[in-house]
Design a protein around this motif. Structure first.
Motif, PDB file in Angstrom:
ATOM      1  N   ALA A  90       0.855  -1.188   0.000  1.00 61.47           N
ATOM      2  CA  ALA A  90       0.000   0.000   0.000  1.00 61.47           C
ATOM      3  C   ALA A  90       0.891   1.238   0.000  1.00 61.47           C
ATOM      4  O   ALA A  90       2.041   1.187   0.448  1.00 61.47           O
ATOM      5  CB  ALA A  90      -0.919   0.011   1.218  1.00 61.47           C
ATOM      6  N   ASP A  91       0.366   2.331  -0.491  1.00 59.04           N
ATOM      7  CA  ASP A  91       1.070   3.602  -0.418  1.00 59.04           C
ATOM      8  C   ASP A  91       0.739   4.294   0.898  1.00 59.04           C
ATOM      9  O   ASP A  91      -0.271   3.985   1.542  1.00 59.04           O
ATOM     10  CB  ASP A  91       0.673   4.508  -1.582  1.00 59.04           C
ATOM     11  CG  ASP A  91       1.294   4.088  -2.908  1.00 59.04           C
ATOM     12  OD1 ASP A  91       2.212   3.247  -2.897  1.00 59.04           O
ATOM     13  OD2 ASP A  91       0.850   4.609  -3.951  1.00 59.04           O
ATOM     14  N   GLN A  92       1.541   5.278   1.256  1.00 61.12           N
ATOM     15  CA  GLN A  92       1.383   5.972   2.530  1.00 61.12           C
ATOM     16  C   GLN A  92       0.083   6.764   2.637  1.00 61.12           C
ATOM     17  O   GLN A  92      -0.360   7.068   3.737  1.00 61.12           O
ATOM     18  CB  GLN A  92       2.557   6.919   2.762  1.00 61.12           C
ATOM     19  CG  GLN A  92       2.569   8.098   1.806  1.00 61.12           C
ATOM     20  CD  GLN A  92       3.826   8.916   1.876  1.00 61.12           C
ATOM     21  OE1 GLN A  92       4.739   8.619   2.623  1.00 61.12           O
ATOM     22  NE2 GLN A  92       3.872   9.972   1.084  1.00 61.12           N
ATOM     23  N   ASP A  93      -0.545   7.078   1.534  1.00 62.67           N
ATOM     24  CA  ASP A  93      -1.782   7.854   1.593  1.00 62.67           C
ATOM     25  C   ASP A  93      -3.029   6.992   1.425  1.00 62.67           C
ATOM     26  O   ASP A  93      -4.125   7.507   1.250  1.00 62.67           O
ATOM     27  CB  ASP A  93      -1.769   8.984   0.563  1.00 62.67           C
ATOM     28  CG  ASP A  93      -1.619   8.497  -0.866  1.00 62.67           C
ATOM     29  OD1 ASP A  93      -1.325   7.296  -1.074  1.00 62.67           O
ATOM     30  OD2 ASP A  93      -1.779   9.316  -1.786  1.00 62.67           O
ATOM     31  N   ILE A  94      -2.870   5.676   1.504  1.00 61.80           N
ATOM     32  CA  ILE A  94      -4.014   4.767   1.440  1.00 61.80           C
ATOM     33  C   ILE A  94      -4.498   4.487   2.864  1.00 61.80           C
ATOM     34  O   ILE A  94      -3.741   4.019   3.707  1.00 61.80           O
ATOM     35  CB  ILE A  94      -3.633   3.430   0.755  1.00 61.80           C
ATOM     36  CG1 ILE A  94      -3.190   3.689  -0.683  1.00 61.80           C
ATOM     37  CG2 ILE A  94      -4.779   2.424   0.820  1.00 61.80           C
ATOM     38  CD1 ILE A  94      -4.257   4.278  -1.595  1.00 61.80           C
ATOM     39  N   ILE A  95      -5.755   4.789   3.113  1.00 58.06           N
ATOM     40  CA  ILE A  95      -6.349   4.523   4.418  1.00 58.06           C
ATOM     41  C   ILE A  95      -7.187   3.264   4.281  1.00 58.06           C
ATOM     42  O   ILE A  95      -8.188   3.242   3.568  1.00 58.06           O
ATOM     43  CB  ILE A  95      -7.187   5.721   4.896  1.00 58.06           C
ATOM     44  CG1 ILE A  95      -6.276   6.943   5.029  1.00 58.06           C
ATOM     45  CG2 ILE A  95      -7.884   5.396   6.216  1.00 58.06           C
ATOM     46  CD1 ILE A  95      -6.980   8.222   5.281  1.00 58.06           C
ATOM     47  N   ALA A  96      -6.737   2.228   4.942  1.00 60.04           N
ATOM     48  CA  ALA A  96      -7.365   0.916   4.796  1.00 60.04           C
ATOM     49  C   ALA A  96      -8.604   0.794   5.679  1.00 60.04           C
ATOM     50  O   ALA A  96      -8.589   1.195   6.842  1.00 60.04           O
ATOM     51  CB  ALA A  96      -6.364  -0.170   5.179  1.00 60.04           C
ATOM     52  N   ARG A  97      -9.668   0.250   5.096  1.00 60.80           N
ATOM     53  CA  ARG A  97     -10.846  -0.086   5.892  1.00 60.80           C
ATOM     54  C   ARG A  97     -10.429  -1.125   6.923  1.00 60.80           C
ATOM     55  O   ARG A  97      -9.461  -1.858   6.729  1.00 60.80           O
ATOM     56  CB  ARG A  97     -11.932  -0.614   4.955  1.00 60.80           C
ATOM     57  CG  ARG A  97     -13.333  -0.501   5.527  1.00 60.80           C
ATOM     58  CD  ARG A  97     -14.377  -0.835   4.506  1.00 60.80           C
ATOM     59  NE  ARG A  97     -14.221  -2.212   4.050  1.00 60.80           N
ATOM     60  CZ  ARG A  97     -14.871  -2.733   3.016  1.00 60.80           C
ATOM     61  NH1 ARG A  97     -15.711  -2.002   2.328  1.00 60.80           N
ATOM     62  NH2 ARG A  97     -14.691  -3.977   2.667  1.00 60.80           N
TER      63      ARG A  97
END
Length: 184
Positions: A90-97
């Motif tokens: 994942a990238d640093q700006d991906i907010i995972a559910r």
């Protein structure tokens, strides 16, 4: 089966902090989280040190000198230090559910690559100033009301809703079989 989450990072400790908040509330805790930083930002080093005692998963940090875009090289370093059977990128700006890791784990099959998840393209202003930690922890950011207020909604956007039936239904009628570099 063990699972590592590898998060690519570059000079944005604020976004990485939001991403780590999301991984702190996963329903299935990853066996380790590795920050793969293309560069050596003091802000990110401090952030990693802040999060290490707060996460139940070990938090590792690999860096390389900032010498142009070399994301794939630092990801390879992260892969090399991982101790897990399965890797989620994942990238640093991906907010995972909160079920992001669990969903990946449930879909793992020998011989398959999972390019998963939908994401919203939120402005950096929203990410920095309007998105708060509580909205990530309580998963409000994935509610239909929140999405309607803060982003342009398309049918694919609704995949990330907390309405589980709707997400499964949309995955069924509109499958996505392409590689997405920010979350796979």
């Amino acid at each position: 089966m063990s699972i590592s989450v590898i998060i690519s990072a570059y000079k944005d400790a604020h976004s990485l902090d939001k991403a780590l908040t999301a991984y702190s509330v996963q329903t299935l805790t990853p066996d380790e989280i590795i920050i793969a930083e293309d560069g050596q930002s003091q802000d990110i080093i401090q952030l990693v040190n802040k999060w290490k005692p707060l996460l139940t998963s070990p938090l590792l940090h690999v860096t390389q000198k900032n010498d142009g875009f070399r994301k794939n090289r630092i990801l390879n370093k992260a892969i090399n230090i991982s101790t897990s059977d399965q890797l989620i990128f994942a990238d640093q700006d991906i907010i995972a559910r909160d079920d992001f890791v669990a969903m990946h784990a449930s879909l793992i099959k020998p011989g398959y690559f999972i390019a998963g998840g939908s994401h919203l393209n939120l402005s950096s202003n929203f990410h920095r100033k309007l998105l708060n930690t509580a909205d990530i922890i309580n998963q409000k950011i994935f509610s239909l009301d929140f999405l309607r207020k803060n982003t342009h909604i398309e049918i694919s956007t609704l995949r990330i809703t907390t309405k589980r039936f709707l997400a499964i239904f949309l995955d069924f009628i509109t499958p996505r079989n392409r590689f997405i570099g920010c979350n796979s």
